[in-house]
Each structure stands twice: as C-alpha cells, then as structure tokens.
Scaffold this motif. Structure first.
Motif, mmCIF file in Angstrom:
data_model
loop_
_atom_site.group_PDB
_atom_site.id
_atom_site.type_symbol
_atom_site.label_atom_id
_atom_site.label_comp_id
_atom_site.label_asym_id
_atom_site.label_seq_id
_atom_site.Cartn_x
_atom_site.Cartn_y
_atom_site.Cartn_z
ATOM 1 N N THR A 69 21.906 11.697 -22.599
ATOM 2 C CA THR A 69 20.930 12.585 -21.971
ATOM 3 C C THR A 69 21.608 13.926 -21.693
ATOM 4 N N ASP A 116 16.951 19.520 -17.473
ATOM 5 C CA ASP A 116 15.907 19.129 -16.527
ATOM 6 C C ASP A 116 15.620 20.250 -15.534
ATOM 7 N N GLU A 117 14.429 20.205 -14.947
ATOM 8 C CA GLU A 117 14.049 21.225 -13.975
ATOM 9 C C GLU A 117 14.862 21.100 -12.694
ATOM 10 N N GLU A 170 18.547 15.074 -10.713
ATOM 11 C CA GLU A 170 18.584 14.160 -11.859
ATOM 12 C C GLU A 170 19.860 13.319 -11.868
ATOM 13 N N TRP A 198 18.275 12.097 -26.040
ATOM 14 C CA TRP A 198 17.101 12.819 -25.556
ATOM 15 C C TRP A 198 17.493 14.270 -25.356
ATOM 16 N N VAL A 220 15.508 16.739 -24.649
ATOM 17 C CA VAL A 220 14.744 17.177 -23.472
ATOM 18 C C VAL A 220 13.921 15.980 -22.982
ATOM 19 N N ASN A 221 13.439 16.087 -21.743
ATOM 20 C CA ASN A 221 12.516 15.095 -21.187
ATOM 21 C C ASN A 221 13.054 13.667 -21.276
ATOM 22 N N THR A 232 12.704 14.482 -29.009
ATOM 23 C CA THR A 232 12.533 15.867 -28.588
ATOM 24 C C THR A 232 11.077 16.264 -28.741
ATOM 25 N N ASP A 233 10.793 17.531 -28.441
ATOM 26 C CA ASP A 233 9.469 18.080 -28.692
ATOM 27 C C ASP A 233 9.567 19.100 -29.819
#
Length: 347
Positions: free
Chosen positions: A149, A154-155, A160, A127, A129-130, A39-40
């Motif tokens: 996932t 996701d954007e 995706e 994951w 994110v990303n 993650t971030d």
C-alpha cells in the motif's frame, strides 16, 4: 504488440496472451511473479510506468485492475470486462494486461484475476491508490503473498498508519516505509561507528508525511528512547537528530538530495540521500516476499506515543480533514486579550 479485447472473459485473455507470445517469441519461463496493480483510470498510467521500470529487475506478468465508475444505474447493473494485452517491448520485460471493469464485475475482481495468475509463482498486490483498510481481508489481497500500500496517497496519511497497525497481517508493507530504507541504513551505520548510548531523538519533516512518523516509530521501538516529531517545510524527511552519551548525531537533508552526517569528534560527511522514484521503491519491495517484522514492530509502536514538537499533529490532521483550522498560540491568547480589554474599559 497490443491486443484489444472488448466485452471479453478471462479465458479469451489467456488465449490472447498465448497468441501474443507466439507472435513475438516471448517465453513465460523467465517471469518470477505476478504483480496485480489496483488503481483508477487517473493514476493507471503512472502506476503502469513504475511497474514496467521495476520489471527490468523483476520480470513479471502485470495485471492492472482499473475499476471504472458507471454514470447511470443501467450501466452499473451491467457487468462488462474490457482488456488490453501487451507483450514484447510494449510490456517491459514481461507481460501486461490492463483490465477495465464495469458494473457488477467490479465487486468480483478476484474472479477475473485468478485465472490470469502465473502458475506456481508468488503474487504481489499493489494498491496505487484507495487501498482497503484491511489489505489481507480484501478479495484481491487474499490471493497474494505480499500486499503493498502507500499511506502517502491517502487523504489522512497519519490516521491511515493507525488503521494499518490495527489490521496488520504478515505480508503487508507500505511504500512510506520503503522510502526511509536509506535513512535507516545510514543511521544504523552511524551508531555502529560510534558506540554510545542514545538518550533521545528528534525527527523533522514535512507535515502529513507518513514516512517521518514511521522513521520516528522505528527509532523509538529499536532504541527504546523518547522520540519527538517536528514539522518542517520539507521536502519530505529533512533531518534526524539523536542525542547520545558521546554527543549529538545529526543527519540533515535540507534539499531532498544531498545530506550531511555530523558526529561529535568527526568531520562532517556528505551523503547521497535523494528522494527515489516509485519504480525504485516498488523494485525494492519485490526483492523480498517474506514478512517484514521490523516494519510490523515500528507500525505497531503507535503514532500517539510519539512526542510532537509542533503541536498535536494527529489531532491537527483530523481537524484539517473535517475542514477545521487547528488552534494556534494566537488563537489561544485571544480570549485572554479580550478579558484584559474589558477590564481596561471598566477602569
């Protein structure tokens, strides 16, 4: 108990884990797996909270890999690893290690994680994110038996799904699929109660929600009937309607909590279908570590094979991501209106 380590190594982290267990009297024998969270910094708190709650059902060693973005070229060239070791009540029912990676070590996260995995225990990578385009080919994903996932993060979630299908490897799964488990169970039970032949189906839910597409693809794949995807205001998935030889079967959930199951010749029934928290979804995925063939078949059916009752949704998603506005019926009528106005003026 918390132990902070700055500019450390994997061996020092292992030593801190041993010292922490001795201090609080926590054994490792009860841990069933290693959960690696990628993650971030922004999403680390929520991801760790979900993992701690899931650890009540699945005691595990949780490794949180946080890739920090360095501001200057000098910092990006310097490799550095900071860690925070949590044992006892600070780590749910297992152990937690927060790994903050800086500089060049970001590209070699697997080298940091590998020495910290529990021996002879399965590995799950999530994951938050990303997620990578091909989870099984990612260096961290290659260490795991199960790769989780979340297309919803996701954007371009619908796009995706297509990428996930192209790169699918046994062991891959997605929380967008986990979210529809109660829906799939309820629809399957409804068909068992009323033996009939389904001729078509319709799935309605909010726009850009990959769970709606996955449910539609699952119905199309399992029933071999045309399925239409329609858009609603939500929240999430709102309704499924199946036309059958004995009448319509409708599962409607307008408020995201309580659904109504309607079948021909039977009274309507209230069904609890609340939207679940991430911790519940993660706990469900950790219950099984074998490949999910049903998910694979539904994913590979393909979004482009679904009917779209509210226009071409995949095309609309791509234009929205590019900053373009999808054409509407009014837009299509404008050229014809201008032409008619010119003719009237000429007369």
């Amino acid at each position: 108990m918390k132990i902070d380590l700055t500019e450390t190594t994997s061996s020092k982290i292992n030593k801190a884990l041993v010292e922490g267990r001795r201090a609080v009297g926590t054994p490792t024998s009860g841990m069933v797996l290693t959960l690696v969270i990628v993650t971030d910094e922004e999403n680390a708190y929520d991801a760790l909270k979900a993992a701690n709650e899931a650890s009540r059902e699945h005691p595990s060693r949780t490794l949180v890999v946080i890739k920090r973005v360095s501001r200057s070229p000098r910092d990006r060239a310097k490799a550095r690893l900071d860690a925070e070791v949590r044992v006892g009540t600070e780590a749910g029912t297992g152990e937690t290690v927060l790994l903050r990676l800086y500089g060049e070590v970001i590209d070699h996260a697997q080298s940091v994680v590998l020495p910290l995995l529990l021996p002879d225990a399965p590995v799950v990578v999530w994951w938050a994110v990303n997620a990578p385009a091909a989870p099984a080919k990612d260096p961290l994903g290659a260490l795991a038996q199960r790769r989780v996932t979340d297309a919803y993060a996701d954007e371009q979630p619908i796009h995706e799904l297509t990428a996930r299908a192209d790169a699918y490897t046994p062991g891959d799964t997605d929380l967008a699929w986990t979210r529809i488990t109660p829906w799939r169970s309820m629809l399957a039970a409804a068909l068992d109660q009323a033996p009939c032949t389904v001729t078509s189906a319709e799935v309605t839910g909010e726009e850009f929600n990959p769970s709606c597409e996955l449910l539609a693809m699952w119905l199309a794949d399992r029933l071999n009937v045309p399925v239409t995807r329609k858009v609603s205001a939500g929240p999430g998935l709102t309704a499924v309607r199946m036309e059958s030889s004995s009448g319509a079967i409708v599962l409607d959930r307008p408020d995201g909590s309580l659904a109504t199951l309607s079948m021909h010749g039977q009274p309507d029934r209230a069904v609890a279908l609340k939207r679940r928290e991430t911790s519940e979804l993660l706990a469900e995925e950790l219950r099984r570590l074998d490949p999910d063939e049903i998910y694979a078949n539904a994913l590979k059916f393909g979004v482009d094979r679904l009917g779209h009752g509210n226009g071409d949704r995949p095309a609309a998603e791509e234009k929205a991501a590019a900053g373009e506005k999808a054409p509407t019926e009014n837009d299509a009528a404008k050229p014809a209106a201008k032409k008619a106005a010119k003719k009237a003026a000429a007369k």
